[in-house]
Enzyme design. Sequence first.
Site, mmCIF file in Angstrom:
data_model
loop_
_atom_site.group_PDB
_atom_site.id
_atom_site.type_symbol
_atom_site.label_atom_id
_atom_site.label_comp_id
_atom_site.label_asym_id
_atom_site.label_seq_id
_atom_site.Cartn_x
_atom_site.Cartn_y
_atom_site.Cartn_z
ATOM 1 N N SER A 1 -12.639 -0.565 26.564
ATOM 2 C CA SER A 1 -12.365 -1.774 27.341
ATOM 3 C C SER A 1 -10.971 -1.794 27.958
ATOM 4 O O SER A 1 -10.723 -2.567 28.877
ATOM 5 C CB SER A 1 -12.560 -3.017 26.475
ATOM 6 O OG SER A 1 -11.542 -3.122 25.493
ATOM 7 N N LYS B 1 -6.155 -6.590 24.252
ATOM 8 C CA LYS B 1 -6.401 -6.923 25.656
ATOM 9 C C LYS B 1 -5.048 -7.155 26.340
ATOM 10 O O LYS B 1 -3.998 -7.139 25.710
ATOM 11 C CB LYS B 1 -7.255 -8.186 25.796
ATOM 12 C CG LYS B 1 -8.621 -8.144 25.132
ATOM 13 C CD LYS B 1 -9.593 -7.222 25.818
ATOM 14 C CE LYS B 1 -10.964 -7.271 25.148
ATOM 15 N NZ LYS B 1 -11.876 -6.223 25.661
#
EC number: 3.4.21.89
Length: 291
Positions: free
Chosen positions: A58, A119
């Site tokens: 990701s 993230k």
Amino acid sequence: MDEQSPAPPAPPSTATTSSPAKPRSEASETIRFLLKLALVVWLFRSFVIAPFSIPSESMLPRLLIGDYLFVSKWNYGYSRWSMPFGVPPISGRLFPGTPARGDTVVFRSKGDDDHDVIKRVIGLPGDTVQMRRGQLFLNGQAIPKQRIADFTVPLSPNFDERHCDTRFIQQTSQGAICQIPRFRETLPGGRSYEVLDQRYIPDADDTQVYTVPANNVFLMGDNRDDSADSRFPSAEEALPGQAQGMGFIPLDRVQGKAVIVFWSTDGSANWLLPWTWVTAARWNRIGGGFD
């Protein structure tokens, strides 16, 4: 002259001497040492630096599966999630701080299956965030998105055909590689980073306008088409049939800031064959920092 009688002998001393301390056994000394070591490691990992490994794609292109990095713990304050496993369950934050837009952070996800996630910070409290046709808008302003050279990575056990769309697999003289369109985004203030954009996905590339609540942040993965992030509601907030992600993340769940990659492996090593530990290492990734 009278002869003096001899003095009676002195009574035996009643003083007692203390017996020597019983030496500790080797086993007890080892246990004491291990407990002290565990305490030092716990304190260091909770308040200074902790390791983190990358389990998914990701955060491509910056982070690959098999990267290991250090996360600094002091940047944004301390909460229960600064501690391993969230123990002890203290409330609030000590020495609170707010991440900067563009920081790569590790945080604790919400829900019953909470786990550590990494993230990039995109929106701060009060910001509005939206995606329009794959372009990021922050507070109503389009974030510049410049096409740059494609991202390429060799296929390996840590990044095989399951992680690369067949459209992007190329055969070379050195073996198969994954070659994905890459772009550079530049946030207000000049902070820039690279993102991947493989295809158009309506739910991810065209979103509503999100307003970040107080004491929360909006986080996104750099691999925009393969990241369950703040563009999607968390499991407890999602409607039936709705795609799930992370939702807004409370600041007290943010554990720290990624600082440096200290190891990276392509997954081809065999623990019984020590020389493969060297051949599996991605040496060019070790020591890479974060803007």
